[in-house]
Write an enzyme that holds these catalytic residues in place. Structure first.
Site, short mmCIF file in Angstrom:
data_model
loop_
_atom_site.label_atom_id
_atom_site.label_comp_id
_atom_site.label_asym_id
_atom_site.label_seq_id
_atom_site.Cartn_x
_atom_site.Cartn_y
_atom_site.Cartn_z
N SER A 132 0.87 -1.18 0.00
CA SER A 132 0.00 0.00 0.00
C SER A 132 0.91 1.23 0.00
CB SER A 132 -0.85 0.00 1.28
OG SER A 132 -1.42 1.28 1.53
N TYR A 145 -1.90 -1.11 10.55
CA TYR A 145 -1.86 -1.28 9.09
C TYR A 145 -0.55 -0.73 8.52
CZ TYR A 145 -3.71 -1.15 4.27
OH TYR A 145 -3.91 -1.34 2.92
N1 LIG Z 1 -8.72 -1.01 -1.18
C1 LIG Z 1 -7.73 -0.16 -1.05
O1 LIG Z 1 -7.90 1.06 -1.14
C2 LIG Z 1 -6.30 -0.65 -0.88
C3 LIG Z 1 -5.27 0.25 -1.04
C4 LIG Z 1 -3.95 -0.19 -0.89
C5 LIG Z 1 -3.71 -1.50 -0.54
N2 LIG Z 1 -4.75 -2.36 -0.35
C6 LIG Z 1 -4.43 -3.73 0.02
O2 LIG Z 1 -4.94 -4.61 -0.96
C7 LIG Z 1 -5.29 -5.84 -0.36
C8 LIG Z 1 -6.72 -6.21 -0.74
O3 LIG Z 1 -7.58 -5.17 -0.32
P1 LIG Z 1 -9.08 -5.03 -0.85
O4 LIG Z 1 -9.44 -3.60 -0.77
O5 LIG Z 1 -9.23 -5.76 -2.13
O6 LIG Z 1 -9.86 -5.76 0.34
P2 LIG Z 1 -11.27 -6.51 0.33
O7 LIG Z 1 -11.78 -6.40 1.72
O8 LIG Z 1 -12.11 -6.02 -0.80
O9 LIG Z 1 -10.85 -8.02 0.03
C9 LIG Z 1 -10.01 -8.71 0.92
C10 LIG Z 1 -10.20 -10.19 0.75
O10 LIG Z 1 -9.39 -10.83 1.74
C11 LIG Z 1 -10.17 -11.83 2.37
N3 LIG Z 1 -9.71 -12.03 3.73
C12 LIG Z 1 -9.89 -11.21 4.80
N4 LIG Z 1 -9.44 -11.79 5.92
C13 LIG Z 1 -8.94 -13.00 5.56
C14 LIG Z 1 -8.35 -14.07 6.27
N5 LIG Z 1 -8.22 -14.04 7.61
N6 LIG Z 1 -7.95 -15.16 5.59
C15 LIG Z 1 -8.12 -15.25 4.25
N7 LIG Z 1 -8.70 -14.27 3.53
C16 LIG Z 1 -9.10 -13.16 4.18
C17 LIG Z 1 -11.59 -11.30 2.34
O11 LIG Z 1 -12.54 -12.34 2.50
C18 LIG Z 1 -11.64 -10.64 0.96
O12 LIG Z 1 -12.04 -11.55 -0.05
C19 LIG Z 1 -5.08 -5.68 1.14
O13 LIG Z 1 -3.82 -6.20 1.52
C20 LIG Z 1 -5.08 -4.17 1.32
O14 LIG Z 1 -4.34 -3.76 2.43
C21 LIG Z 1 -6.05 -1.97 -0.51
#
Ligand SMILES: NC(=O)c1ccc[n+]([C@@H]2O[C@H](COP(=O)([O-])OP(=O)(O)OC[C@H]3O[C@@H](n4cnc5c(N)ncnc54)[C@H](O)[C@@H]3O)[C@@H](O)[C@H]2O)c1
Length: 250
Positions: A132, A145
């Site tokens: 991120s 985080y």
């Molecule tokens: N959305 C954003 O703005 C953003 C920005 C930068 C980085 N990220 C990173 O990208 C990654 C994905 O984020 P996202 O926004 O797609 O999230 P999201 O919540 O849309 O999806 C996350 C997925 O991870 C799964 N998950 C959660 N806990 C879990 C566990 N204990 N075991 C297995 N699976 C699990 C959930 O079921 C879900 O399918 C994360 O690492 C997040 O930190 C997101």
């Protein structure tokens, strides 16, 4: 359109049932890779896997003790699963802090550890860590985080140094806010909280640090992940690729 640039590669995507992970699953499948969707949400994992012609692995990655003896046979590992909790440090729940570090640091470490022996034996592997902008920059109220993502960036660099002689690369992709259901929900909440229209939440709060004033699309993250796994990326290792509209250039 299927292009088969990654035909023959096995790809494991954690958190592959939703958001960025699901976009990665679709993008890798479109390139002909055989995808495994690892997610705690079993129904959504099966749906994403079925749509991609892949395999589902229902797993709670916060249960890190269960990952210690794991052996993973995969050519590409995308460490993507993540969660967020927001509170100032003096009010931050220690259990929530530990949970975030288990899921976003310990689990990636254990999955990499489980995948490397096979990668080393085959002389090829791609570790792709979804970090991120908060792996590179801090924001208030996100101690767990931000510290977890900074740790993931460090883990990724060590893996790049150790893996190089075995044909294994390791990189981070470091996006700013991505258009996922999680973030869209936050927009509505912030709008209510601040008493401003949703369009202004983006500009005034979420996109304040960025030069490009829009959300990142999940498909943009997935396209970079596909490139990092592909034949042109052999010299790309130990790096962090911001997709943050200029945020980290400040
Ligand atoms: N959305 C954003 O703005 C953003 C920005 C930068 C980085 N990220 C990173 O990208 C990654 C994905 O984020 P996202 O926004 O797609 O999230 P999201 O919540 O849309 O999806 C996350 C997925 O991870 C799964 N998950 C959660 N806990 C879990 C566990 N204990 N075991 C297995 N699976 C699990 C959930 O079921 C879900 O399918 C994360 O690492 C997040 O930190 C997101």
């Amino acid at each position: 359109m299927t292009q088969d640039r990654l035909a023959g590669l096995r790809v494991l995507v954690t958190g592959g049932a939703g958001g960025i992970g699901a976009a990665c699953v679709r993008a890798f499948a479109e390139q002909g890779a055989a995808v495994t969707v690892a997610d705690v949400d079993g129904d959504a994992a099966r749906k994403a896997a079925d749509d991609a012609g892949g395999t589902a692995w229902t797993v709670d990655l916060t249960d890190t003790a269960a990952l210690e003896d794991l052996q993973l046979d995969t050519d590409v590992l995308v460490n993507n699963a993540g969660i967020q909790r927001v509170a100032p440090i003096d009010e931050f729940d220690p259990a929530a802090f530990r949970l975030i570090h288990r899921l976003m640091v310990e689990a990636p470490f254990l999955l990499i550890r489980a995948a490397l022996p096979g990668m080393y034996a085959r002389g090829f592997g791609r570790i792709i860590n979804i970090s991120s902008v908060h792996g590179l920059r801090a924001s208030a109220n996100k101690s767990a985080y931000v510290s977890a993502k900074h740790a993931l960036e460090g883990l990724s660099k060590v893996c790049a140094l150790e893996g190089a002689a075995h044909g294994v690369t390791s990189n981070c992709i470091s996006p700013a806010y991505v258009r996922t259901p999680l973030v869209e929900g936050q927009i509505a909440d912030q709008a209510r909280l601040h008493g401003i229209p949703e369009e202004e939440v983006l500009a005034r709060i979420m996109l304040a640090e960025q030069a490009v004033k829009r959300l990142v699309e999940p498909e943009e993250v997935a396209a970079l992940a596909v490139w990092l796994a592909g034949p042109d990326a052999g010299m790309a290792t130990g790096a962090s690729y911001p997709l943050d509209g200029g945020w980290s250039s400040r």
